[in-house]
Structure formats: structure tokens, C-alpha cells
Scaffold this active site. Structure first.
Site, short mmCIF file in Angstrom:
data_model
loop_
_atom_site.label_atom_id
_atom_site.label_comp_id
_atom_site.label_asym_id
_atom_site.label_seq_id
_atom_site.Cartn_x
_atom_site.Cartn_y
_atom_site.Cartn_z
CB ALA A 284 -6.87 -5.19 -3.00
CB SER A 285 -6.53 -8.31 1.57
OG SER A 285 -6.76 -9.30 2.54
#
Lengths: 209, 209
Positions: free
Chosen positions: B13-14
Site C-alpha cells: 500500500a505504501s
């Protein structure tokens, strides 16, 4: 033609602002960029999101890493590094004085002197005696400077700058603004910010030609 | 002699993990460093400090800046950039598959494919159909990989890795560890991490000689 301008927003309690403050003048000179030194306080911005201290205290894992990273980065830049106790230091009076110094040409030198006292020597930068010494070393009349820094007019001015910081979206320090309001956050973005200012000015000059 | 090793901890998700993942192989190759690709989940680490979503959602000012910074940094690296909706994406299944891929040699290629789908094309990386397509394009048997990824053993393994992340002080992604456990956080620290690994190894080799 005037040189393009970069705004340098810094907070005296901020560790990474120390690194930026100590190297920005040489970096800007090399890039052909003029600097606007803008001391401000992060406290009210943090308070507005419910923080009563530095995020490095609120989030200990991030804090531990930051102290180690600062050691490494300071060493890289050949700067001394001392972990202030307490952290964060109260930089209110120093910011008021730096604001005043901006009007009289000694703002940048005073700023570096404060950061060096704080992070290079571990001195208490909330102490008027310490700040007076720094002013005296710069050849500034300390008594008069402290008096002017504490006038209502100067206090109000610093408060307004805090409001400006908030309205321009500042959430941390150091923060840099280019002439077209492009924002860059963090010591790691200083080079990008300088490049942006220079290439933005070149772009606009092209149109003029 | 074996090449020194850098651990690369990343979360699907980063945003900044995307940048690091897309450039780390070339950077490590140039530095003569071997990589250990370590997918993990930040969710439990954030949850432990009371966060239920990304700090970029919790702190909107920082979030707005991050999206702009990502645009600039992706452009600098010549990478496409699409803002995922919703953000953060759920990378649980992708992480389980990447973990499996690490055992079979396709972990890094799968990782890059997931990041490209997510941040380069705006696809939903929680969707098994999307992940199956990416696997198939890599020549991996998608049905078998998904099945193995979802076994209890593999799920437990990812959970253990999350515990390891927490115990080693990880608070964000990407994070890099040198062989001597020195930690570096953020895409901006990749070069420093590689330098550290190389010079640390040189230091230790000196003693052996």
C-alpha cells in the site's frame, strides 16, 4: 534581473531544520538563488491536530530512528550533534528575535548561532541569557534586541506568520516554497527545491523573451 | 566472497515503497549489493499506535503534500503515477503471494508487477483476478500460487514477519536493514543504506585480513 527566491521556513526546535539551516546558504549561493529566511512555530500547527508535543515524542519508534538518522546525517555534513534535553526545546523567544534580525541583516547568522548552541552544544535556547550571549557575539545590542523582540507588535507579527504557515499548508519543518508556491518539505528536499526555483524562473523568462 | 546484503522491507500500500521497489535492483547491482526482498504489512504496526488507516489519511496536510511529492518524484524517475482509489489499497493477498514468490525466484518481478498495476495503472491489487493476471504474465501458475499463498502455513509466516518488523523497530515503509542491523527509512535513504552496507562489509573484511 533579480535572482529567483526560495522561502526557507524553519522552526528552532526542529532537528532537520538544523541541518538545512547550516547548509542552505552555500547551496543557494551555488544554485544562484536568493533566500528568504522565515522563522515560525510548529506548536500551533501540531496543536490544531491534537498534538501537544513533537511527533518524535508521540511516536517513539519514529523518534528513536530520527535520533540515529540525525547522528548519521550530521556526521555526513561535518556538523556536531547533541540531543537536546528537554526535547523539543522552546524556541519562542529565539523565533521572535530571529524575526527581528531579518529586518536588520543578522537573521541568518543569529539563526545559525541558535541552532549551533542547541544541537551542537546542548545549550538551552529558551534562556534569554544564552540568546543574549549569542547576540553579543554577533555584535548586536542584546538588551535592545530582546526588548524589541518582546514588543506586542513583534509578537503579533510572529503569530500572523504562524497563521500564514497554516494557511499555506505547512505541516512540518523545514519547508521550502518556490516563487510559484510549489512546496517542498524536509532537509532531504532542499536540492529539489533549489532546482525547481531555478527551472521555474527559466521557464517564465522564456515566455518573456 | 559473497556480496554484502541489504534487506528491503516493503508494504504494497505504501507509495514510497513503489518508488524504491522500481529502482532498487539497478541501484543495488551498481553498488555490488545483494537484496533480500521482504514484503510485510504495516497495518498491525499502525494499529498498535491507534491508527486505523494510513497517516496520509489521518493527517490531511501531510497527505496532500505526499501526493504532490509522489507526482514529482515519480516523474523524476520516469515512472507513471496513478493515485489509488481507495487509498490505501489492501495488499494482504499480494503480500502473501510475494512471500511465496521469494521462495521460487519470482518475488521481485511479481512485486514490481503489483506496484505497476497499483500506482502505474490504478488497478485494484486486492482483487485475486488482477493478481492472477500478473502471475500468468510472469509465467507462474496462478491457480496454484493463489492456493499456496492462502494456506495456513503461509498466512502464519506473514504474520510472524509482521512480528519481526515490529520487534526490529520498523514504523514505516520502505525500510532497509544493513547486515549489522543499521536501519534506514524511506526511499530517500536507499543510497545511504547501500553505502552503509558496502562500507560496513569493507570494515569487517579489513579485520579479517
Amino acid at each position: 534581473m533579480h535572482r529567483p527566491v526560495l522561502e526557507f521556513w524553519y522552526e528552532f526546535a526542529s532537528t532537520y531544520s538544523y541541518l538545512a539551516a547550516m547548509r542552505i546558504e552555500a547551496a543557494a549561493e551555488e544554485a544562484g538563488v536568493a533566500l528568504l529566511w522565515r522563522p515560525f512555530l510548529l506548536g500551533p500547527i501540531f496543536a490544531a491536530q491534537g498534538w501537544t508535543t513533537s511527533p518524535f515524542n508521540l511516536f517513539p519508534g519514529k523518534g528513536r530512528y530520527m535520533w540515529r538518522d540525525m547522528e548519521r546525517e550530521a556526521a555526513r555534513l561535518g556538523l556536531p550533534f547533541y540531543r537536546p534535553d528537554p526535547f523539543p526545546q522552546n524556541g519562542l523567544l529565539a523565533a521572535r528575535i530571529a524575526l527581528l534580525g531579518g529586518d536588520h541583516g543578522w537573521g541568518p547568522a543569529f539563526t545559525r548561532a541558535v541552532y549551533t548552541a542547541e544541537f551542537g552544544q546542548g545549550r538551552d535556547i529558551s534562556d534569554p541569557v544564552v540568546l543574549s550571549e549569542l547576540l553579543t557575539e554577533l555584535g548586536v545590542d542584546a538588551t535592545s534586541a530582546l526588548e524589541k523582540a518582546e514588543t506586542d507588535a513583534n509578537k503579533t507579527r510572529l503569530r500572523r506568520i504562524g497563521e500564514e504557515a497554516q494557511s499555506r499548508g505547512i505541516f512540518g519543518a523545514p519547508t521550502f516554497f518556490a516563487e510559484d508556491s510549489e512546496m517542498f518539505w524536509g532537509n532531504d528536499r532542499l536540492e529539489r527545491a533549489l532546482e525547481w526555483v531555478v527551472s521555474d524562473r527559466a521557464r517564465r523568462t522564456d515566455f518573456v523573451v
